[in-house]
Write a protein that holds these residues in place. Structure first.
Motif, PDB file in Angstrom:
ATOM      1  N   TRP A 135      15.056   8.245   5.436  1.00  0.00           N
ATOM      2  CA  TRP A 135      15.499   6.894   5.791  1.00  0.00           C
ATOM      3  C   TRP A 135      15.105   6.539   7.235  1.00  0.00           C
ATOM      4  CZ3 TRP A 135      17.379   2.902   3.221  1.00  0.00           C
ATOM      5  CH2 TRP A 135      17.996   1.893   3.942  1.00  0.00           C
ATOM      6  N   SER A 136      15.314   7.493   8.138  1.00  0.00           N
ATOM      7  CA  SER A 136      15.107   7.214   9.563  1.00  0.00           C
ATOM      8  C   SER A 136      13.627   6.959   9.889  1.00  0.00           C
ATOM      9  CB  SER A 136      15.618   8.396  10.383  1.00  0.00           C
ATOM     10  OG  SER A 136      14.973   9.566   9.920  1.00  0.00           O
ATOM     11  N   ARG A 137      12.719   7.399   8.998  1.00  0.00           N
ATOM     12  CA  ARG A 137      11.289   7.226   9.305  1.00  0.00           C
ATOM     13  C   ARG A 137      10.663   6.053   8.559  1.00  0.00           C
ATOM     14  NH1 ARG A 137       9.791  12.610   9.010  1.00  0.00           N
ATOM     15  NH2 ARG A 137       7.831  12.131   7.964  1.00  0.00           N
ATOM     16  N   ALA A 138      11.464   5.392   7.729  1.00  0.00           N
ATOM     17  CA  ALA A 138      10.889   4.391   6.830  1.00  0.00           C
ATOM     18  C   ALA A 138      10.081   3.328   7.589  1.00  0.00           C
ATOM     19  CB  ALA A 138      12.001   3.737   6.013  1.00  0.00           C
ATOM     20  N   ARG A 139      10.669   2.739   8.605  1.00  0.00           N
ATOM     21  CA  ARG A 139       9.975   1.614   9.264  1.00  0.00           C
ATOM     22  C   ARG A 139       8.696   2.079   9.942  1.00  0.00           C
ATOM     23  NH1 ARG A 139      14.633  -1.657  12.341  1.00  0.00           N
ATOM     24  NH2 ARG A 139      13.018  -3.233  12.695  1.00  0.00           N
ATOM     25  N   ALA A 140       8.726   3.273  10.516  1.00  0.00           N
ATOM     26  CA  ALA A 140       7.534   3.794  11.177  1.00  0.00           C
ATOM     27  C   ALA A 140       6.415   4.023  10.154  1.00  0.00           C
ATOM     28  CB  ALA A 140       7.869   5.102  11.890  1.00  0.00           C
ATOM     29  N   VAL A 141       6.786   4.504   8.982  1.00  0.00           N
ATOM     30  CA  VAL A 141       5.765   4.776   7.957  1.00  0.00           C
ATOM     31  C   VAL A 141       5.162   3.465   7.442  1.00  0.00           C
ATOM     32  CG1 VAL A 141       5.396   5.766   5.658  1.00  0.00           C
ATOM     33  CG2 VAL A 141       6.781   6.995   7.328  1.00  0.00           C
ATOM     34  N   TYR A 142       5.999   2.458   7.255  1.00  0.00           N
ATOM     35  CA  TYR A 142       5.448   1.152   6.844  1.00  0.00           C
ATOM     36  C   TYR A 142       4.504   0.611   7.930  1.00  0.00           C
ATOM     37  CZ  TYR A 142       7.982   0.453   2.472  1.00  0.00           C
ATOM     38  OH  TYR A 142       8.418   0.571   1.170  1.00  0.00           O
ATOM     39  N   ALA A 143       4.898   0.792   9.186  1.00  0.00           N
ATOM     40  CA  ALA A 143       4.043   0.298  10.284  1.00  0.00           C
ATOM     41  C   ALA A 143       2.697   1.008  10.267  1.00  0.00           C
ATOM     42  CB  ALA A 143       4.754   0.512  11.620  1.00  0.00           C
ATOM     43  N   GLU A 144       2.740   2.307   9.985  1.00  0.00           N
ATOM     44  CA  GLU A 144       1.483   3.056   9.941  1.00  0.00           C
ATOM     45  C   GLU A 144       0.623   2.571   8.770  1.00  0.00           C
ATOM     46  OE1 GLU A 144       1.826   7.313  10.013  1.00  0.00           O
ATOM     47  OE2 GLU A 144      -0.198   7.516   9.159  1.00  0.00           O
ATOM     48  N   ALA A 145       1.273   2.343   7.629  1.00  0.00           N
ATOM     49  CA  ALA A 145       0.529   1.914   6.436  1.00  0.00           C
ATOM     50  C   ALA A 145      -0.134   0.560   6.656  1.00  0.00           C
ATOM     51  CB  ALA A 145       1.473   1.852   5.235  1.00  0.00           C
ATOM     52  N   ALA A 146       0.540  -0.285   7.415  1.00  0.00           N
ATOM     53  CA  ALA A 146       0.010  -1.644   7.627  1.00  0.00           C
ATOM     54  C   ALA A 146      -1.326  -1.607   8.374  1.00  0.00           C
ATOM     55  CB  ALA A 146       1.027  -2.471   8.402  1.00  0.00           C
ATOM     56  N   LYS A 147      -1.580  -0.480   9.057  1.00  0.00           N
ATOM     57  CA  LYS A 147      -2.842  -0.387   9.811  1.00  0.00           C
ATOM     58  C   LYS A 147      -4.001   0.089   8.930  1.00  0.00           C
ATOM     59  CE  LYS A 147      -0.399   1.285  13.882  1.00  0.00           C
ATOM     60  NZ  LYS A 147       0.014   2.644  14.225  1.00  0.00           N
ATOM     61  N   LEU A 148      -3.681   0.560   7.726  1.00  0.00           N
ATOM     62  CA  LEU A 148      -4.740   1.168   6.891  1.00  0.00           C
ATOM     63  C   LEU A 148      -5.399   0.110   6.015  1.00  0.00           C
ATOM     64  CD1 LEU A 148      -2.824   4.444   5.915  1.00  0.00           C
ATOM     65  CD2 LEU A 148      -4.516   4.118   7.737  1.00  0.00           C
ATOM     66  N   LYS A 149      -6.736   0.118   6.045  1.00  0.00           N
ATOM     67  CA  LYS A 149      -7.487  -0.960   5.375  1.00  0.00           C
ATOM     68  C   LYS A 149      -7.380  -0.938   3.866  1.00  0.00           C
ATOM     69  CE  LYS A 149     -10.622  -2.538   8.780  1.00  0.00           C
ATOM     70  NZ  LYS A 149     -10.155  -1.667   9.869  1.00  0.00           N
ATOM     71  N   ALA A 150      -7.316   0.271   3.303  1.00  0.00           N
ATOM     72  CA  ALA A 150      -7.349   0.351   1.834  1.00  0.00           C
ATOM     73  C   ALA A 150      -5.946   0.414   1.220  1.00  0.00           C
ATOM     74  CB  ALA A 150      -8.182   1.561   1.408  1.00  0.00           C
ATOM     75  N   ILE A 151      -4.938   0.106   2.042  1.00  0.00           N
ATOM     76  CA  ILE A 151      -3.549   0.128   1.553  1.00  0.00           C
ATOM     77  C   ILE A 151      -2.982  -1.285   1.583  1.00  0.00           C
ATOM     78  CG2 ILE A 151      -1.177   0.929   2.074  1.00  0.00           C
ATOM     79  CD1 ILE A 151      -3.017   3.193   1.061  1.00  0.00           C
TER      80      ILE A 151
END
Ligand code: LLP
Length: 422
Positions: free
Chosen positions: A174-190
């Motif tokens: 739970w505590s990492r959820a927002r950070a992981v979404y932020a990381e995913a938003a930077k990926l072109k094929a996601i």
């Protein structure tokens, strides 16, 4: 409600006499009822809006005939391996209704699912996210992603089927959820599309679901605030079924549906649900024949020809399955206390301890109930026992939908290396 009942003194699956069927197909065999599968699917689907994706959890029952029956009702599929993906597609479930869950999807599996064009990847870790991004990029595709978030909720079910508390391998903390979404938003094929949660199985109380879903809604708000387009919420599976008549019945689908709407409607997200057991468990039984009745020290053992290799739930989770005689006992039938056991050489090969059943003898048939989910799919050839056949019934019709593997085929799975040939 299911369609297994006594008629003229014999247990029937819909219109099919199970004693006659046992003579034709041999025991042990699983028997599924089409009418029950359809009814369970319909009742569940009706508890939600038309737009909801009901993705049947293939792990509960992966028989192609069962999947096809559900596909015709409009079901999608929740798959957890490349094999389940192939099964779902082969059963006619469109890729646009398939979600892919699981903590260990390989690149080969990700590639197959991307090429098929599935609806959603439920991603469970950052390394998986990177693997998916690389695979999608190499194919020139974008992967629709929801992250499975671990809400840190105790589902109060059997420890081996509880997944929503913080110490299981499942989901993103739970505590990492927002950070992981932020990381995913930077990926072109996601392409971020939603949030996913699944807290466990055979949950018979609405409270843990509700607690988890409310946390998800809170997270959806935060993620949207962070700029992510969260259009879907996948609430997983997990609603329990009544395995025993003397326990309080679990909530009905419409109560579950009402709670879900109350908890998540404000998000206006498209809902995805992944029921497995609710659809399949009480739509299937395992029919076995008594081999011997054995007197022990203070116990009477009913030794049947199905074993833990056919139905492992009692051995693995101490699960309770009701057992009935296929020939209906009269109202005054004598009852005997049995341990119902299989032939496998393990103490845990026991379906029921101290169970009162009508007096039975060698050759009699019994039906182990509520075996349509996590039954045949978890079977093995332990003790070199070919797993039970599977039969699907529809009205008065029946068909073997997975034959018992014959003994030669079982032997043929092994290979002798060259140095042992001479
Ligand atoms: N979605 C996910 C991500 C799951 O892991 C599961 C089940 C489901 C949906 C379906 O849950 P259901 O609606 O069937 O409760 N073999 C065990 C059950 C294992 C459940 C694993 N995950 C048993 O026999 O009780």
């Amino acid at each position: 409600m299911n369609h297994f009942s006594y008629r003229d003194g014999v247990l029937h699956a819909e219109e099919v006499d199970l004693a006659a069927l046992a003579d034709k197909v041999g025991t042990p065999f699983y028997c599924y009822s089409t009418a029950t599968l359809e009814r369970h699917y319909r009742v569940f689907a009706e508890a939600f809006s038309k737009d909801t994706l009901i993705a049947f959890s293939v792990k509960a029952n992966g028989n192609l005939a069962v999947l096809k029956t559900l596909a015709r009702q409009g079901a999608g599929a929740d798959v957890v391996s490349g094999g389940e993906l192939r099964k779902a597609l082969k059963a006619g479930i469109p890729a646009s209704k398939i979600v892919f869950s699981g903590v260990g999807k390989t690149k080969v599996e990700l590639c197959a699912a991307l090429q098929a064009g599935i609806y959603q990847f439920n991603v469970e870790s950052e390394p998986e996210l990177r693997a998916l991004d690389e695979t999608a990029a190499s194919l020139g595709l974008r992967a629709p992603v929801a992250f499975r978030i671990n809400p840190g909720v105790d589902a109060k079910t059997h420890a081996k089927i509880s997944t929503g508390h913080s110490e299981t391998k499942f989901g993103i903390p739970w505590s990492r959820a927002r950070a992981v979404y932020a990381e995913a938003a930077k990926l072109k094929a996601i392409e971020i599309v939603g949030v996913d949660v699944h807290i466990g199985s055979q949950i018979t109380d609405l409270a843990p679901f509700e607690a988890a879903f409310r946390r998800v809604v809170e997270l959806v708000g935060q993620l949207r605030g962070d700029g992510h387009a969260i259009g879907r919420i996948d609430l997983g599976g997990g609603l329990g079924v009544p395995y025993r008549a003397d326990n309080e019945p679990p909530p009905l689908p419409h109560a579950y549906g009402a709670m879900v709407r109350e908890a998540v409607d404000s998000t206006h997200a498209r809902l995805i649900l992944e029921p497995g057991r609710m659809i399949a468990a009480n739509a299937g039984i395992l029919v076995a024949r008594v081999i011997y009745v054995k007197k022990g020290e203070g116990k009477t053992f009913l030794i049947v020809d199905a074993g833990m290799n056919d139905l492992v739930r009692p051995a693995m989770y101490d699960a309770f399955h009701d057992i009935v005689a296929v020939r209906e006992p009269g109202p005054d039938a004598e009852r005997v206390r049995y341990d119902v056991v299989g032939p496998v050489c393990e103490t845990s090969d026991i379906f029921a301890a101290d169970r009162d059943l009508p007096r039975l003898k060698d050759g009699d048939l019994v039906a182990i109930l509520s075996a349509g989910a996590y039954g045949a799919v978890m079977s093995s050839a332990y003790n070199a026992r070919p797993p039970a056949a599977e039969v699907l019934v529809r009205d008065g019709d029946w068909a073997v939908v997975r034959p018992r593997m014959d003994d030669d085929a079982l032997l043929a799975t092994d290979r002798i290396p060259g140095w042992l040939e001479a």
